[in-house]
Enzyme design. Structure first.
Site, PDB file in Angstrom:
ATOM      1  CD  GLU A  87      -3.058  -0.824   0.123  1.00 52.01           C
ATOM      2  OE1 GLU A  87      -3.189   0.314  -0.353  1.00 52.01           O
ATOM      3  OE2 GLU A  87      -3.741  -1.800  -0.266  1.00 52.01           O
ATOM      4  CB  SER A 351     -59.093 -23.537   6.385  1.00 51.74           C
ATOM      5  OG  SER A 351     -60.203 -22.771   5.964  1.00 51.74           O
TER       6      SER A 351
END
Length: 675
Positions: A87, A351
């Site tokens: 980096e 139901s």
């Protein structure tokens, strides 16, 4: 050619001014002494919570979500060197900005004929991530440079590198080296090997591409680039480079079954408190069957997407005899939605509630051959309001046995049956099965208007499958504390809930649902394996359910929209949920023997005339064998043999706390109800 050169010349002039500004503002460093850690200090000795299925196969890990800070002395020197190498190789020489790096970037701009970002130091990256946007402008670069130099004056190089490593993003939700080390290697940073460090050092440049869970070729390519650069800078020898390339690190898998693991996480917090997730150090043996879990996730996702990619769903599979949660999929895609619809969501079951009402009625003397008439009735809701419930699609069938009424999911008869047994009795009955319902005297419970979670509804069906015992759903079987070397067993919780006879007879009635009733699409399945179940469809087709079972497995399916809305005509439990159930249960049971439900000694079988409910004689034209709880079977012959026929059931006069019922054949004001 001039058109291309002009922007580069402009960039060169601006950069020259930029460098002059930077050099003119450099001053000596003054090291700060204050605590700059942004998060709590990472405790030592961490290891994640590991989850295994019931056969001890690794299922996944449960990781803490908090961010922690790691001091530079706990970050391996190899990782520090690798990050600097790739980096910002002049990190220890510059004072926030690297003039050489900027010059190099300018040369590349001219050679390549385009503008590039280039030249950012570790310090610049740190301040950009903390304070600035990613826009590529001279103004932003100047602000970045000024902040970088301020940091260099205020903090030492070690402090800056420590901040960088603790705050940079490492992909897959991991911010900082503490979360990255835990996520990818299940370690604290100080325990990372050189090989692991070389892989992590390459992630910040592009976390989506280079994180250890990414494509292997990209990840290893980035690692090789880092090792090559470290050799060039004499940080490692070519021999070390060769050794590290030959022995890549092993990435610990994040795991499978995300919905199930999230549920276990919640159960651990219930048992031990929030701190257990941060402490870690335990192995959990789950009730899960990893093969069934994979099948559940795949079947649910594919089945729901066949209907609409905007729909959601849930699937829960239990062992009815132990309550063990063998598979749980709380949605079709955990990455898009972590909300658990199997355990957390509450929806109207329609139901699917009816079998519990019929089972409650059998317990107090009703039989499958009891005859009701489904002529619509009017109920006084109070305040001058009336309620006229109707059957699905407004049809009426006249006299029906309870067996036929349940198979056809008859609304009117179910309401009359609930009124006959009493709402308070049924609420207590359902609670005993493990299903919590409200207690007011509300007959709409017969149509599944009370919202319930899928797991409770499936649990309430389990006594029908296992012969009458309530088996609490269990997702954790045992827990091993790796630090204390101790085991905690969590045994099944099983208690009597209803009589074995009522469970068996209800199950025999529910078999008809899958042969000629609302789930007749499963007829072939039921021929191959004894099975029973019930569909559920709510008003306006908002929720579709199917709860079905064999003696070995019980599985519930829910499909609908997270924000309830109609699914359109045909969006029913039989058409939507039942097929998904069938596609799951077929493979799930493939390796298991075919067995039938065990008939208790307290159940008798009687040959009857189904039209009258009377005992059949040799002269009876149509006969069928019917099951009865012992003592409720018909005693006499039909009229033509000197006996009395059974008449359609008429509820008694209303009790003081009941809603008044009156016959009503007027369809005006009727409320369409569930399938």
């Amino acid at each position: 050619m001039l058109s291309h050169a002009f922007p580069l010349l402009k960039r060169l002039i601006c950069s020259a001014f930029f460098c002059f500004f930077l050099v003119s503002t450099l001053i000596s460093s003054a090291i700060a002494r204050e605590n700059f850690a942004a998060y709590p200090t990472l405790p030592p000795g961490y290891s994640s919570i590991r989850v295994f299925d019931s056969q001890r196969r690794f299922a996944g890990r449960i990781l803490p979500e908090k961010k922690y800070w790691v001091s530079i002395d706990r970050i391996p020197l190899f990782l520090q060197k690798a990050v600097v190498a790739i980096e910002d190789s002049r990190f220890y020489e510059h004072e926030g900005i690297d003039v050489r790096g900027i010059a190099r970037a300018l040369v590349k701009d001219v050679v390549k004929g385009r503008l590039a970002e280039g030249g950012s130091t570790i310090t610049q990256q740190l301040v950009k991530n903390k304070y600035l946007s990613g826009e590529k402008t001279i103004d932003r670069k100047l602000r970045e440079a000024r902040l970088a130099m301020e940091y260099e004056r205020k903090y030492s190089k070690k402090q800056i590198l420590e901040m960088y490593l603790n705050e940079i993003y490492y992909g897959n939700g991991a911010w900082g080296i503490a979360q990255a080390a835990r996520l990818y290697f299940d370690k604290n940073p100080e325990a990372l090997s050189d090989a692991e460090c070389s892989m992590l050092a390459g992630v910040p440049k592009s976390p989506a591409r280079y994180n250890p869970l990414g494509k292997p070729a990209r990840v290893t390519g980035r690692r090789d680039q880092i090792l090559k650069r470290m050799v060039e800078l004499n940080m490692i020898t070519p021999r070390q480079q060769k050794e590290l390339r030959a022995h890549p690190p092993t990435v610990v898998p994040t795991g499978q079954a995300p919905y199930y693991l999230a549920h276990i996480r919640g159960k651990l917090i219930e048992r031990y408190g929030e701190g257990i997730i941060e402490t870690g150090g335990i192995d959990v043996t789950a009730a899960m069957d990893l093969d069934l879990q994979r099948l559940a996730e795949k079947t649910l996702s594919e089945g729901v997407k066949r209907i609409s990619p905007k729909l959601q769903g849930a699937l829960l599979c239990l062992d009815p005899n132990t309550g063990d949660v063998l598979a749980a999929a709380g949605g079709v895609n955990f990455a898009r939605s972590t909300y658990d619809r199997a355990f957390s969501a509450r929806r109207q079951p329609g139901s699917a509630i009816k079998p519990l009402i019929f089972a409650a009625a059998l317990e107090i003397g009703f039989t499958p051959a009891s005859i009701f008439n489904d002529t619509p009735a009017t109920y006084n809701k109070g305040n001058g309001e009336i309620w006229r419930p109707r059957n699905y699609e407004g049809k009426s069938y006249g006299d029906l046995t309870l067996r036929e009424a349940l198979a056809r999911s008859n609304n009117v008869i179910t309401i009359k049956l609930l009124d006959a047994i009493g709402v308070p009795y049924f609420v207590d009955f359902a609670r005993n099965l493990g299903l919590s319902l409200r207690s007011p005297n509300d007959l709409s419970l017969a149509l599944g208007t009370e919202e319930v979670p899928l797991n409770e509804l499936v649990q309430a069906y389990a006594p029908l499958a296992n012969g009458g015992s309530r088996a609490e759903s269990r997702s954790i079987i045992r827990i091993y504390d790796r630090n204390r070397h101790s085991w905690t067993e969590i045994p099944p919780a099983i208690t009597p809930a209803l009589s074995p006879a009522a469970a068996f007879v209800t199950t025999q009635m529910l078999k008809d649902v899958m042969t000629y009733g609302t789930a007749k699409s499963l007829k072939e399945f039921s021929r191959e394996r004894p099975s029973a179940g019930k569909t559920g469809t709510t008003d306006d087709y908002r929720d579709a359910w199917f709860i079905g079972y064999t003696p070995q497995l019980i599985t519930g399916i829910w499909v609908g929209y997270d924000k309830p809305k109609p699914g359109g005509k045909g969006f029913t439990g039989g058409a939507v949920a039942a097929p998904i159930w069938g596609r799951f249960m077929g493979p799930a049971l493939a390796a298991r023997p075919v067995v039938d439900f065990t008939k208790p000694d307290t159940v008798v079988s009687v040959s009857i005339d189904p039209a009258t409910g009377c005992r059949a004689t040799p002269e009876t034209p149509v006969k069928r064998d019917e099951f009865y709880i012992e003592g409720t079977e018909p005693a006499g012959d039909c009229p033509e043999q000197g006996g009395e026929t059974l008449k359609p059931f008429s509820p008694p006069l209303p009790r003081p706390d009941a809603n008044r019922q009156q016959p009503d054949t007027d369809p005006d004001g009727a409320e369409k109800s569930s399938e």
